[in-house]
Motif scaffolding. Structure first.
Motif, PDB file in Angstrom:
ATOM      1  N   SER A  10      44.661  -7.954  14.277  1.00 58.18           N
ATOM      2  CA  SER A  10      45.035  -7.536  15.623  1.00 58.18           C
ATOM      3  C   SER A  10      44.457  -8.495  16.655  1.00 58.18           C
ATOM      4  O   SER A  10      43.579  -9.298  16.344  1.00 58.18           O
ATOM      5  CB  SER A  10      44.588  -6.101  15.914  1.00 58.18           C
ATOM      6  OG  SER A  10      45.286  -5.605  17.041  1.00 58.18           O
ATOM      7  N   GLY A  11      44.956  -8.387  17.858  1.00 57.81           N
ATOM      8  CA  GLY A  11      44.463  -9.255  18.932  1.00 57.81           C
ATOM      9  C   GLY A  11      44.495  -8.537  20.262  1.00 57.81           C
ATOM     10  O   GLY A  11      45.243  -7.570  20.440  1.00 57.81           O
ATOM     11  N   ILE A  12      43.674  -9.003  21.166  1.00 57.37           N
ATOM     12  CA  ILE A  12      43.678  -8.488  22.539  1.00 57.37           C
ATOM     13  C   ILE A  12      43.751  -9.688  23.476  1.00 57.37           C
ATOM     14  O   ILE A  12      43.083 -10.703  23.242  1.00 57.37           O
ATOM     15  CB  ILE A  12      42.407  -7.651  22.843  1.00 57.37           C
ATOM     16  CG1 ILE A  12      42.335  -6.417  21.925  1.00 57.37           C
ATOM     17  CG2 ILE A  12      42.391  -7.203  24.310  1.00 57.37           C
ATOM     18  CD1 ILE A  12      41.120  -5.520  22.163  1.00 57.37           C
ATOM     19  N   TYR A  41      40.734 -10.805  13.656  1.00 58.03           N
ATOM     20  CA  TYR A  41      40.843 -10.358  15.044  1.00 58.03           C
ATOM     21  C   TYR A  41      40.740 -11.565  15.959  1.00 58.03           C
ATOM     22  O   TYR A  41      39.850 -12.397  15.797  1.00 58.03           O
ATOM     23  CB  TYR A  41      39.739  -9.346  15.377  1.00 58.03           C
ATOM     24  CG  TYR A  41      39.865  -8.093  14.530  1.00 58.03           C
ATOM     25  CD1 TYR A  41      40.999  -7.282  14.622  1.00 58.03           C
ATOM     26  CD2 TYR A  41      38.870  -7.743  13.633  1.00 58.03           C
ATOM     27  CE1 TYR A  41      41.130  -6.154  13.841  1.00 58.03           C
ATOM     28  CE2 TYR A  41      38.996  -6.612  12.841  1.00 58.03           C
ATOM     29  CZ  TYR A  41      40.133  -5.821  12.950  1.00 58.03           C
ATOM     30  OH  TYR A  41      40.258  -4.709  12.172  1.00 58.03           O
ATOM     31  N   PHE A  42      41.647 -11.653  16.906  1.00 54.20           N
ATOM     32  CA  PHE A  42      41.649 -12.867  17.727  1.00 54.20           C
ATOM     33  C   PHE A  42      41.809 -12.567  19.212  1.00 54.20           C
ATOM     34  O   PHE A  42      42.265 -11.495  19.603  1.00 54.20           O
ATOM     35  CB  PHE A  42      42.735 -13.839  17.239  1.00 54.20           C
ATOM     36  CG  PHE A  42      44.134 -13.323  17.387  1.00 54.20           C
ATOM     37  CD1 PHE A  42      44.676 -12.460  16.453  1.00 54.20           C
ATOM     38  CD2 PHE A  42      44.913 -13.705  18.471  1.00 54.20           C
ATOM     39  CE1 PHE A  42      45.976 -11.983  16.585  1.00 54.20           C
ATOM     40  CE2 PHE A  42      46.214 -13.245  18.617  1.00 54.20           C
ATOM     41  CZ  PHE A  42      46.739 -12.373  17.661  1.00 54.20           C
ATOM     42  N   MET A  43      41.417 -13.563  20.015  1.00 52.69           N
ATOM     43  CA  MET A  43      41.615 -13.484  21.468  1.00 52.69           C
ATOM     44  C   MET A  43      42.972 -14.133  21.708  1.00 52.69           C
ATOM     45  O   MET A  43      43.132 -15.339  21.467  1.00 52.69           O
ATOM     46  CB  MET A  43      40.587 -14.274  22.289  1.00 52.69           C
ATOM     47  CG  MET A  43      39.181 -14.468  21.731  1.00 52.69           C
ATOM     48  SD  MET A  43      38.342 -13.003  21.319  1.00 52.69           S
ATOM     49  CE  MET A  43      37.759 -13.492  19.694  1.00 52.69           C
ATOM     50  N   THR A 129      60.029 -14.808  25.485  1.00 50.96           N
ATOM     51  CA  THR A 129      59.935 -15.063  24.034  1.00 50.96           C
ATOM     52  C   THR A 129      58.573 -14.669  23.452  1.00 50.96           C
ATOM     53  O   THR A 129      58.327 -14.868  22.263  1.00 50.96           O
ATOM     54  CB  THR A 129      60.196 -16.553  23.718  1.00 50.96           C
ATOM     55  OG1 THR A 129      59.228 -17.345  24.411  1.00 50.96           O
ATOM     56  CG2 THR A 129      61.584 -16.964  24.150  1.00 50.96           C
ATOM     57  N   TYR A 130      57.731 -14.112  24.277  1.00 54.80           N
ATOM     58  CA  TYR A 130      56.406 -13.629  23.857  1.00 54.80           C
ATOM     59  C   TYR A 130      56.445 -12.878  22.517  1.00 54.80           C
ATOM     60  O   TYR A 130      55.597 -13.110  21.653  1.00 54.80           O
ATOM     61  CB  TYR A 130      55.912 -12.779  25.017  1.00 54.80           C
ATOM     62  CG  TYR A 130      54.759 -11.850  24.868  1.00 54.80           C
ATOM     63  CD1 TYR A 130      53.619 -12.025  25.656  1.00 54.80           C
ATOM     64  CD2 TYR A 130      54.789 -10.753  24.006  1.00 54.80           C
ATOM     65  CE1 TYR A 130      52.567 -11.139  25.582  1.00 54.80           C
ATOM     66  CE2 TYR A 130      53.724  -9.882  23.919  1.00 54.80           C
ATOM     67  CZ  TYR A 130      52.622 -10.076  24.710  1.00 54.80           C
ATOM     68  OH  TYR A 130      51.576  -9.197  24.619  1.00 54.80           O
ATOM     69  N   PRO A 131      57.415 -11.999  22.270  1.00 54.06           N
ATOM     70  CA  PRO A 131      57.405 -11.282  20.981  1.00 54.06           C
ATOM     71  C   PRO A 131      57.572 -12.196  19.759  1.00 54.06           C
ATOM     72  O   PRO A 131      57.082 -11.849  18.679  1.00 54.06           O
ATOM     73  CB  PRO A 131      58.586 -10.318  21.102  1.00 54.06           C
ATOM     74  CG  PRO A 131      58.756 -10.108  22.573  1.00 54.06           C
ATOM     75  CD  PRO A 131      58.456 -11.444  23.178  1.00 54.06           C
ATOM     76  N   LEU A 133      56.195 -15.164  19.515  1.00 51.82           N
ATOM     77  CA  LEU A 133      54.837 -15.684  19.292  1.00 51.82           C
ATOM     78  C   LEU A 133      53.970 -14.600  18.667  1.00 51.82           C
ATOM     79  O   LEU A 133      53.192 -14.862  17.751  1.00 51.82           O
ATOM     80  CB  LEU A 133      54.234 -16.166  20.621  1.00 51.82           C
ATOM     81  CG  LEU A 133      52.803 -16.714  20.551  1.00 51.82           C
ATOM     82  CD1 LEU A 133      52.699 -17.918  19.613  1.00 51.82           C
ATOM     83  CD2 LEU A 133      52.286 -17.104  21.937  1.00 51.82           C
ATOM     84  N   MET A 134      54.137 -13.386  19.123  1.00 49.93           N
ATOM     85  CA  MET A 134      53.365 -12.295  18.537  1.00 49.93           C
ATOM     86  C   MET A 134      53.760 -12.084  17.069  1.00 49.93           C
ATOM     87  O   MET A 134      52.906 -11.821  16.223  1.00 49.93           O
ATOM     88  CB  MET A 134      53.569 -11.004  19.348  1.00 49.93           C
ATOM     89  CG  MET A 134      52.846  -9.818  18.763  1.00 49.93           C
ATOM     90  SD  MET A 134      52.523  -8.547  19.987  1.00 49.93           S
ATOM     91  CE  MET A 134      52.199  -7.142  18.912  1.00 49.93           C
ATOM     92  N   ALA A 135      55.040 -12.251  16.761  1.00 49.86           N
ATOM     93  CA  ALA A 135      55.481 -12.146  15.363  1.00 49.86           C
ATOM     94  C   ALA A 135      54.796 -13.237  14.533  1.00 49.86           C
ATOM     95  O   ALA A 135      54.335 -12.992  13.417  1.00 49.86           O
ATOM     96  CB  ALA A 135      56.999 -12.270  15.279  1.00 49.86           C
ATOM     97  N   PRO A 147      46.913  -2.840  13.506  1.00 44.15           N
ATOM     98  CA  PRO A 147      46.535  -1.727  14.385  1.00 44.15           C
ATOM     99  C   PRO A 147      46.873  -2.069  15.833  1.00 44.15           C
ATOM    100  O   PRO A 147      46.400  -3.068  16.364  1.00 44.15           O
ATOM    101  CB  PRO A 147      45.016  -1.608  14.186  1.00 44.15           C
ATOM    102  CG  PRO A 147      44.576  -2.912  13.607  1.00 44.15           C
ATOM    103  CD  PRO A 147      45.763  -3.591  12.996  1.00 44.15           C
ATOM    104  N   VAL A 148      47.719  -1.277  16.427  1.00 44.81           N
ATOM    105  CA  VAL A 148      48.096  -1.497  17.830  1.00 44.81           C
ATOM    106  C   VAL A 148      48.246  -0.154  18.526  1.00 44.81           C
ATOM    107  O   VAL A 148      48.396   0.878  17.883  1.00 44.81           O
ATOM    108  CB  VAL A 148      49.455  -2.236  17.963  1.00 44.81           C
ATOM    109  CG1 VAL A 148      49.329  -3.705  17.637  1.00 44.81           C
ATOM    110  CG2 VAL A 148      50.550  -1.570  17.143  1.00 44.81           C
ATOM    111  N   GLY A 149      48.223  -0.208  19.818  1.00 45.62           N
ATOM    112  CA  GLY A 149      48.488   0.995  20.611  1.00 45.62           C
ATOM    113  C   GLY A 149      49.987   1.245  20.672  1.00 45.62           C
ATOM    114  O   GLY A 149      50.793   0.389  20.308  1.00 45.62           O
TER     115      GLY A 149
HETATM  116  N1  TRP Z   1      50.583  -8.240  22.586  1.00 47.83           N
HETATM  117  C1  TRP Z   1      49.290  -7.654  22.420  1.00 47.83           C
HETATM  118  C2  TRP Z   1      48.870  -6.993  23.724  1.00 47.83           C
HETATM  119  O1  TRP Z   1      49.343  -7.371  24.778  1.00 47.83           O
HETATM  120  C3  TRP Z   1      48.268  -8.673  22.012  1.00 47.83           C
HETATM  121  C4  TRP Z   1      48.690  -9.368  20.775  1.00 47.83           C
HETATM  122  C5  TRP Z   1      49.151 -10.634  20.688  1.00 47.83           C
HETATM  123  C6  TRP Z   1      48.672  -8.832  19.459  1.00 47.83           C
HETATM  124  N2  TRP Z   1      49.427 -10.954  19.398  1.00 47.83           N
HETATM  125  C7  TRP Z   1      49.146  -9.865  18.606  1.00 47.83           C
HETATM  126  C8  TRP Z   1      48.320  -7.586  18.918  1.00 47.83           C
HETATM  127  C9  TRP Z   1      49.285  -9.661  17.241  1.00 47.83           C
HETATM  128  C10 TRP Z   1      48.459  -7.391  17.535  1.00 47.83           C
HETATM  129  C11 TRP Z   1      48.938  -8.437  16.716  1.00 47.83           C
HETATM  130  O2  TRP Z   1      48.059  -6.093  23.701  1.00 47.83           O
END
Ligand code: TRP
Length: 333
Positions: A10-12, A41-43, A129-131, A133-135, A147-149
């Motif tokens: 996961s990331g924040i 876990y990443f920034m 296109t953010y999703p 990159l998230m993929a 784990p995400v909200g």
């Molecule tokens: N998009 C998430 C957010 O805004 C942060 C995020 C980026 C993320 N890449 C991810 C979360 C990959 C889980 C997996 O909170």
């Protein structure tokens, strides 16, 4: 027997300071799962520039976030902690996945619609296109769970669709991840407007991890309670969202059950309850704040942590990226 652990990632985004909602809703659960899973876990610094950032602030917050992860109990020896932009494979796979994500899919993302409404003067391609990159962030590590909200579930769904589309053409390249919504998910709401999630965009209703005790106490004393007539501490998300949220917070930081809390404050009313929640939060955050401050002052240590994290992450991510490059027909370098 030695079955490999399931992988969790996961990331924040370091676009604001971490707050109690991040801690109780996410990071605390990550800490508890340290032994059970193989964790990444990443920034998510690359995601933050979809809206304009002040460069010096972004740099500072990225390091603060790392220090706070560690101070919250995430052991960098047992969790891979890294900064997204340090692992070029994210950008590289992100481009490839852009070509496997449909315009229509991206147009339907509620976060895109919200953010473009809020930043009407900067609706850039990255926001759209953010999703993808998230993929890429996710699929590079072949995780079992993400784990995400609630607000990020749609992006994980899209990730699954993109992975399935890619696998359908090229064979089993990506593991299809599951969103992971913890059972006892503490969903922490805003203190002044408990219908909304706690968020940095409403600072009066938001308690930051590094906040001073007197400021935390003030926010809890001003927290809205409900204008029902009984004025007693009782859990009811529908009828008493304010009190229920405070109970949830108190429960998360003290480990007491909701029933125990109802008994503890029987006949005492909100005037006694709100400062008690504030004090419990202050005591929970105190060691985290002190430890984060100490870690932040040790630049050499932080550097060592994020370099080791990036190295481990790059190794895993590189394996997936090479496979993808080969499948799509790029010549091996
Ligand atoms: N998009 C998430 C957010 O805004 C942060 C995020 C980026 C993320 N890449 C991810 C979360 C990959 C889980 C997996 O909170």
């Amino acid at each position: 027997m030695d079955t490999p652990k399931k992988v969790m990632l996961s990331g924040i985004q370091p676009s604001g300071d971490l707050h109690l909602g991040n801690y109780l809703g996410a990071i605390k659960n990550w800490v508890e799962r340290t032994e059970q899973f193989d964790n990444y876990y990443f920034m998510a610094d690359m995601h933050t520039i979809t809206v304009r950032q002040v460069p010096a602030d972004l740099r500072r917050r990225t390091l603060e976030q790392l220090a706070q992860y560690i101070a919250c109990g995430l052991d960098p020896e047992k969790n891979t902690l890294f900064i997204q932009s340090h692992v070029p494979a994210h950008a590289q796979l992100g481009w490839v996945l852009n070509c496997y994500t449909m315009f229509g899919e991206l147009s339907r993302m509620t976060q895109f619609k919200d953010k473009s409404a809020r930043n009407a003067d900067n609706i850039n391609g990255g926001l759209f296109t953010y999703p993808s990159l998230m993929a890429a962030d996710i699929l590079l590590y072949q995780p079992d769970y993400v784990p995400v909200g609630e607000d990020q579930k749609q992006h994980v769904e899209l990730t699954r669709n993109v992975a399935q589309r890619f696998n359908h053409v090229y064979g089993d390249v990506f593991k299809i991840p599951e969103p992971y919504i913890p059972k006892a998910g503490a969903r922490i709401m805003c203190l002044t407007n408990p219908e909304n999630k706690m968020s940095k965009s409403n600072p009066d209703g938001c308690v930051f991890l590094m906040e001073k005790p007197e400021d935390i106490m003030r926010k809890f004393k001003r927290a809205v309670t409900d204008c029902d007539t009984e004025r007693c501490v009782r859990y009811d998300r529908e009828a008493k969202p304010g009190v229920s949220n405070l109970m949830q917070i108190y429960s998360a930081v003290t480990g007491k059950s909701l029933e125990e809390i109802e008994r503890e404050f029987e006949g005492k009313g909100y005037g006694a309850f709100k400062p008690a929640v504030g004090e419990a939060v202050v005591e929970t955050l105190r060691p985290i704040r002190e430890e984060a401050t100490r870690i932040l002052s040790d630049k050499a240590y932080l550097e060592q942590v994020y370099r080791a994290g990036a190295e481990k992450a790059s190794y895993i991510a590189g394996k997936t990226l090479r496979k993808v490059y080969k499948k799509v027909g790029f010549v091996a370098p």
